[in-house]
Write an enzyme that holds these catalytic residues in place. Structure first.
Site, PDB file in Angstrom:
ATOM      1  N   GLY A  32      -2.906   7.942   3.671  1.00 44.67           N
ATOM      2  CA  GLY A  32      -1.791   8.033   4.612  1.00 44.67           C
ATOM      3  C   GLY A  32      -1.181   6.679   4.883  1.00 44.67           C
ATOM      4  O   GLY A  32      -1.751   5.658   4.523  1.00 44.67           O
ATOM      5  N   ASN A  33      -0.015   6.703   5.487  1.00 46.10           N
ATOM      6  CA  ASN A  33       0.646   5.461   5.895  1.00 46.10           C
ATOM      7  C   ASN A  33       0.609   5.369   7.408  1.00 46.10           C
ATOM      8  O   ASN A  33       0.701   6.396   8.085  1.00 46.10           O
ATOM      9  CB  ASN A  33       2.116   5.480   5.461  1.00 46.10           C
ATOM     10  CG  ASN A  33       2.302   4.987   4.056  1.00 46.10           C
ATOM     11  OD1 ASN A  33       1.454   5.220   3.194  1.00 46.10           O
ATOM     12  ND2 ASN A  33       3.405   4.307   3.820  1.00 46.10           N
ATOM     13  N   ARG A  34       0.526   4.148   7.912  1.00 41.00           N
ATOM     14  CA  ARG A  34       0.514   3.987   9.359  1.00 41.00           C
ATOM     15  C   ARG A  34       1.903   4.255   9.924  1.00 41.00           C
ATOM     16  O   ARG A  34       2.891   3.738   9.412  1.00 41.00           O
ATOM     17  CB  ARG A  34       0.089   2.564   9.723  1.00 41.00           C
ATOM     18  CG  ARG A  34      -1.374   2.334   9.542  1.00 41.00           C
ATOM     19  CD  ARG A  34      -1.731   0.936   9.971  1.00 41.00           C
ATOM     20  NE  ARG A  34      -1.607   0.759  11.409  1.00 41.00           N
ATOM     21  CZ  ARG A  34      -1.789  -0.418  12.006  1.00 41.00           C
ATOM     22  NH1 ARG A  34      -2.071  -1.482  11.302  1.00 41.00           N
ATOM     23  NH2 ARG A  34      -1.686  -0.517  13.317  1.00 41.00           N
TER      24      ARG A  34
END
Ligand code: CTP
Length: 402
Positions: free
Chosen positions: A209-211
């Site tokens: 995932g991406n922050r």
């Protein structure tokens, strides 16, 4: 939980005049402009328009007396949450009560308890309106900073005519917009906003995932609503939020986001791609939890460039806004490169060196336009940046469509 700045809550007070039925149209138009409206009719106004009508039109519970639901202390709650109180129509009696500070129902107690801005729209027979008592009460209200609209001239309910008619809804809405600081710049436009970080599952437990907290995207959606747009938020993983008046579609992966986005873009006027899309996903989703010994063998593939692909199909009248999160030297020039490679009209590039910005209330970065303009923000509130982005979308729309 993402909390929203004030600016959309309106109390629509309805007095006991025949023009109460015209306030139904005012309510609708307020909603069209993105306002969230609680209707507070005076008890006697219910003779003209009943509670059921107000509840159906506003989609909210309607109370008229202080004795209903006393545990909620409704007048104080309403007085606190309202950004604006619009009383339309206001009768001579209601104006007299407001002028002398009398408070014997939910509307007058709310009006007395609030520090919100107030607009009063008188509508009554000319004799009552021109009576020195009414005129002096109106003067009193004006001297306290309350906006009191002049009624229209024309035919009244009976055979006679004169000053006292309920003004055209457009004039009332115009006054509300000026008083509230909204402008209706995106009225009739559909804006799609993606927010949060996509989640690409590896197995039932793990994901890539991406922050992203989704705060910036949600702030932009809020500001677009305030300008009267119809808003769809396509939300990946975000902090919790509830954005009243927006259509919300939750997604997990980049591919899901792309599918939904393509549908939503068909009739959209603008796209704000604030989501942090994970660049890669596992080739295969394992239905069993993967053992640590297999980590080196998780095969990844690239996700579609959702914005880039949408940009290639963009209609000239559509306005697209991209985002970029960069670190180190040359943040702005990398942003500029992305603005062109993604085919967008505007791009907000954030400096996220050291994990700055994520989940915070403030952001530092630059908004860049394809025409070479640039606006810099240093520790700016995300809602303020959202407002600027929405303002520039509206300006680009004028250019593209005008
Ligand atoms: N974006 C997208 N699909 C992707 C990656 C990014 O739609 N697979 C969008 C983001 O929502 C953002 C813009 O493209 O609006 C730029 O995101 P960024 O991650 O900086 O772009 P990338 O093309 O992935 O560039 P980089 O190689 O620097 O990661």
């Amino acid at each position: 939980m993402i909390s929203f700045p004030r600016g959309r809550e309106v109390v629509l007070g309805v007095g006991a005049g025949i023009a109460a039925y015209k306030a139904c149209d005012v309510l609708r138009r307020l909603q069209d402009h993105g306002f969230l409206v609680t209707v507070v009719p005076t008890p006697s106004s219910l003779n003209f328009v009943g509670k059921a009508t107000w509840e159906a039109l506003s989609g909210r519970e309607v109370k008229s007396e202080v004795w209903e639901g006393t545990q909620a202390v409704s007048h104080v709650a309403l007085a606190d949450k309202a950004d604006l109180i619009l009383i339309a129509p206001a009768t001579a009696d209601l104006i007299a009560k407001l002028a002398t500070g009398r408070a014997d129902d939910l509307l007058t107690t709310t009006a007395l308890a609030t520090s919100a801005k107030m607009i009063v729209v008188p509508a009554m027979h000319p004799g009552m309106y021109l009576n020195p008592a009414t005129q002096s009460n109106i003067e009193t209200l004006r001297s306290r900073g309350i906006t009191v609209l002049e009624p229209d001239y024309g035919r009244l309910t009976g055979a006679d005519s004169g000053i006292g008619r309920f003004p055209e809804a457009a004039r009332i809405i115009e006054t509300v917009l000026t008083t509230s600081g909204s402008h209706g710049k995106l009225l009739g436009k559909k804006v799609v906003v993606t927010a949060g970080g996509t989640i690409e599952p590896i197995d039932p437990v793990r994901y890539i995932g991406n922050r992203s907290s989704g705060r910036q995207g949600v702030a932009i959606a809020h500001e677009a609503l305030r300008e009267g747009a119809t808003v769809t938020v396509i939300a990946a993983q975000t902090e919790e939020f509830h954005l009243e008046g927006a259509k919300r579609i939750n997604v997990q992966t980049a591919e899901q986001m792309q599918t939904i986005l393509n549908e939503e873009l068909l009739d959209a006027d603008a796209l704000v791609m604030a989501a942090a899309v994970a660049d890669a996903r596992p080739v295969e989703l394992s239905h069993e939890k993967i053992g640590k010994e297999s980590f080196e063998r998780i095969e990844l593939t690239r996700n579609p460039d959702v914005l880039g692909e949408a940009g290639a199909r963009k209609r000239p009248s559509q306005i697209f806004v991209g985002f970029a999160a960069e670190t180190g030297e040359g943040v702005k020039s990398r942003g500029l490169k992305k603005l062109h490679s993604k085919g967008v009209d505007l791009l907000y590039v954030t400096d996220v060196s050291g994990g700055r910005v994520f989940g915070e209330l403030e952001t530092s970065g630059s908004l860049l336009s394809k025409r070479g303009e640039s606006w810099d923000f240093e520790s700016a509130d995300k809602f303020a940046v959202g407002r600027k982005i929405v303002e520039e979308i509206a300006r680009e729309m004028e250019g593209a469509n005008g």
